[in-house]
Design a protein around this motif. Structure first.
Motif, PDB file in Angstrom:
ATOM      1  N   ALA B 150       0.833  -1.202   0.000  1.00  7.65           N
ATOM      2  CA  ALA B 150       0.000   0.000   0.000  1.00  7.65           C
ATOM      3  C   ALA B 150       0.867   1.251   0.000  1.00  7.65           C
ATOM      4  O   ALA B 150       0.601   2.218  -0.720  1.00  7.65           O
ATOM      5  N   SER B 151       1.947   1.231   0.793  1.00  7.19           N
ATOM      6  CA  SER B 151       2.801   2.415   0.836  1.00  7.19           C
ATOM      7  C   SER B 151       3.590   2.570  -0.459  1.00  7.19           C
ATOM      8  O   SER B 151       4.024   3.657  -0.797  1.00  7.19           O
ATOM      9  N   ALA B 152       3.762   1.464  -1.190  1.00  8.51           N
ATOM     10  CA  ALA B 152       4.537   1.528  -2.435  1.00  8.51           C
ATOM     11  C   ALA B 152       3.666   1.839  -3.641  1.00  8.51           C
ATOM     12  O   ALA B 152       4.178   2.172  -4.710  1.00  8.51           O
ATOM     13  N   LEU B 153       2.348   1.720  -3.482  1.00  7.94           N
ATOM     14  CA  LEU B 153       1.460   1.836  -4.643  1.00  7.94           C
ATOM     15  C   LEU B 153       1.531   3.182  -5.369  1.00  7.94           C
ATOM     16  O   LEU B 153       1.650   3.188  -6.603  1.00  7.94           O
ATOM     17  N   PRO B 154       1.462   4.319  -4.663  1.00  8.42           N
ATOM     18  CA  PRO B 154       1.407   5.576  -5.420  1.00  8.42           C
ATOM     19  C   PRO B 154       2.539   5.709  -6.438  1.00  8.42           C
ATOM     20  O   PRO B 154       2.280   5.884  -7.632  1.00  8.42           O
ATOM     21  N   LEU B 155       3.772   5.575  -5.970  1.00  8.87           N
ATOM     22  CA  LEU B 155       4.901   5.740  -6.882  1.00  8.87           C
ATOM     23  C   LEU B 155       4.919   4.660  -7.957  1.00  8.87           C
ATOM     24  O   LEU B 155       5.162   4.942  -9.136  1.00  8.87           O
ATOM     25  N   SER B 156       4.625   3.408  -7.574  1.00  5.95           N
ATOM     26  CA  SER B 156       4.648   2.317  -8.551  1.00  5.95           C
ATOM     27  C   SER B 156       3.635   2.553  -9.657  1.00  5.95           C
ATOM     28  O   SER B 156       3.944   2.411 -10.842  1.00  5.95           O
ATOM     29  N   VAL B 157       2.412   2.927  -9.271  1.00  2.03           N
ATOM     30  CA  VAL B 157       1.370   3.141 -10.273  1.00  2.03           C
ATOM     31  C   VAL B 157       1.755   4.304 -11.192  1.00  2.03           C
ATOM     32  O   VAL B 157       1.669   4.206 -12.413  1.00  2.03           O
ATOM     33  N   LEU B 158       2.226   5.414 -10.595  1.00  8.06           N
ATOM     34  CA  LEU B 158       2.547   6.587 -11.401  1.00  8.06           C
ATOM     35  C   LEU B 158       3.673   6.295 -12.388  1.00  8.06           C
ATOM     36  O   LEU B 158       3.602   6.655 -13.569  1.00  8.06           O
TER      37      LEU B 158
END
Lengths: 314, 279
Positions: B150-158
């Motif tokens: 969950a904490s890694a999702l924003p950067l990974s998705v972007l």
């Protein structure tokens, strides 16, 4: 650095250009595929962040007890506590020293690195290494280096500055400055590598043309290169600001536990200590909310101070 | 590295001196770490920067045993591996969707992830601990496996979205004409083209997971059977710390990361700078 710029390229490409052609091919239903990650993000990240505001209003003595509603009691408790003001002061000092030093120094080092000076490989590997090292390893390295009989005092004694040797982390006068120095030690090189990667993606001929036109080194750096990456400077400044403000708890926990006294207690560490050591979750989360508000306010301030070149003639 | 496209614009002497001075400041503690790992306390204190007179390899086995680093390394590997698989499983479809669709809703989702990228996870540490307790996953490795993605999702998705946007529309059209659905398109068209981004995200997030400390400490805890290597290492500090053993343990903890870096330094540098160049 040339390969880094290939990677950076998709980031700067304009995706909008291809959009109209794709649209006819499919329906908006494709966005359902983003739902699992949104749910995950909502449950594990947004939820806890929102819960903070609720916990701030509860009387909660430790994780294993039942909380009761306390209204604004925690807020008045926090704002009457001298430790809170000490933490505000320490966090302010930390941010006010780290950011104005780190950003310009990193930009200059990154600019230098991008010009591929002699020994560029070694420099970039060294600058990069703090980015690989975890906070717990950093803590252990400096626990050794800064111990009363550690490396720093060893060097001072070797060059005859015995009187300067001190228990860096146990002296109220040096605990916070030492932590700030570690922030800079870690952050400058790493941020410089990021600036170098960004500068490498600029068209080379612009800086070249400036140089041929007879613009001096400093002039090319600050008046040509800097405005071209100003948006990126702003982004990195915001990120470093937020990371400095929020994440100091781990290093402080490993090295000074906020002490001696409250001399190295930052807001971030106070959030941690109140929840786990002093078992007052309501207090901890009031500070957490203050921290969040300071984070947002600081970001807005940086946003205004570092306007993009279009809004700022020069 | 074959051709240097622009001529060397060497900085002034001041820049050269300062850049090496700072490099020395970076190298000194790491050198001190490496030599101390082979010394006794007395030698560390009396001759801090000298090479060890007698190379004390025992420090490494002592550190390994005292902090139970073997088990801790295994826990770290397990948590990082599960977390990265979960991260990619969640982020790839989302990035595909955001790359294919650019209406107001898609932009709102992108905006939410951009904001999430800025807020450091630490902000919500205590509520996250409470969430772990409520889910009955306190002091387990499983919670970290679920939480880290969950904490890694924003950067990974972007990041993945940006790479997937480089897929040529013509390719999508022809695949669609062949009757490929979303999953087929994602797996046989978008993922291969976004592979450099996928590799970057994987390296970047694996490093982040491997190095995570404060959440592992408070949520997974310090019990020897579940703790990660980052949590195990500081347990070598005591009232009578053996600095030789402590630094040897630190070297052992760093080793996997540096070995990976030695093998794929360029890939890693690309991955980590991509993470922040995104912004």
């Amino acid at each position: 650095m040339s390969s880094t710029s290939t990677l950076a390229r998709p980031a700067t490409a304009r995706p909008t250009r291809t959009r109209p052609r794709k649209r006819g091919l499919h329906s908006p239903h494709v966005l359902w595929l983003a739902v699992p990650s949104l749910v995950w993000f909502a449950v594990f990240a947004v939820g806890p962040l929102a819960a903070m505001f609720v916990i701030a209003t509860l009387r909660w003595k430790g994780l294993l007890y039942e909380p009761t509603y306390a209204g604004t009691e925690n807020i008045s408790k926090v704002f009457a506590d001298p430790t809170f003001y000490a933490a505000i002061r320490n966090s302010t000092v930390q941010v006010a020293v780290v950011i104005p030093l780190m950003i310009p120094l990193s930009f200059m080092l990154g600019y230098h690195l991008n010009s591929r000076p002699r020994g560029y490989r070694i420099l970039s590997i060294l600058y990069f290494s703090p980015g690989l090292i975890s906070i717990s390893v950093t803590g252990m390295v400096f626990y050794g280096v800064l111990s009363p009989d550690g490396g720093v005092n060893g060097v001072l004694r070797a060059v005859g500055l015995d009187t300067w040797a001190t228990a860096w982390l146990a002296d109220p006068g040096t605990a916070l400055p030492t932590l700030i120095a570690i922030d800079l030690w870690r952050g400058i090189g790493w941020t410089a590598v990021l600036f170098a990667a960004r500068l490498a993606s600029l068209p080379a001929d612009v800086l070249e043309a400036a140089r041929i036109d007879g613009a001096g080194r400093l002039r090319t750096m600050w008046q040509i290169a800097f405005p071209m990456v100003k948006d990126y400077v702003r982004t990195l400044t915001m990120l470093q600001y937020l990371w400095t403000l929020f994440t100091s708890a781990a290093l402080i926990l490993l090295l000074t536990k906020g002490g001696p006294g409250t001399s190295s207690t930052t807001l971030s560490y106070l959030v941690y200590a109140k929840a786990f050591a002093q078992r007052d979750l309501g207090y901890s989360q009031v500070v957490g909310v203050v921290l969040l508000l300071l984070g947002i306010a600081g970001m807005a301030l940086i946003h205004v101070l570092l306007r993009s070149p279009r809004e700022n003639p020069r | 590295m074959t051709t240097i496209r622009r001529p060397r614009r060497t900085g002034g002497p001041a820049a050269t001196v300062l850049s090496w001075l700072y490099a020395l400041l970076l190298a000194a503690p790491l050198y001190y770490l490496a030599v101390s790992a082979l010394k006794t306390n007395i030698e560390i204190f009396t001759r801090p920067f000298a090479l060890p007179t007698h190379w004390l390899w025992d420090n490494f086995s002592t550190a390994w045993r005292t902090a139970d680093l073997g088990g801790a390394l295994l826990n770290s590997v397990l948590i990082s591996a599960v977390a990265i698989v979960l991260t990619l499983a969640l982020a790839l479809p989302a990035a595909y969707a955001l790359a294919r669709q650019d209406n107001r809703l898609a932009r709102a989702i992108t905006g939410a992830f951009s904001a999430g990228f800025l807020i450091p996870p630490f902000a919500a540490l205590i509520p996250t601990v409470i969430l772990a307790i409520k889910l009955d996953l306190f002091y387990t490795r499983e919670f970290q496996m679920l939480f880290l993605p969950a904490s890694a999702l924003p950067l990974s998705v972007l990041l993945l979205t940006q790479f997937m946007r480089t897929v040529p529309p013509a390719l999508v059209e022809s695949a669609a004409l062949d009757g490929a659905g979303h999953w087929r398109l994602l797996i046989s068209v978008f993922i291969p083209i976004a592979m450099p981004g996928l590799v970057s995200v994987t390296i970047l997030q694996l490093l982040t997971f491997w190095n995570e400390y404060l959440f592992s400490l408070t949520i997974t805890g310090t019990a020897p059977d579940v703790r990660t290597v980052q949590v195990a290492l500081p347990t070598l500090i005591s009232d009578a710390t053996n600095f030789g053993v402590l630094t040897a343990g630190t070297v052992l903890t760093l080793l996997p990361v540096y070995v990976t870096y030695a093998i794929s330094s360029r890939r890693m540098q690309e991955a980590l700078t991509a993470g922040a160049v995104k912004g």
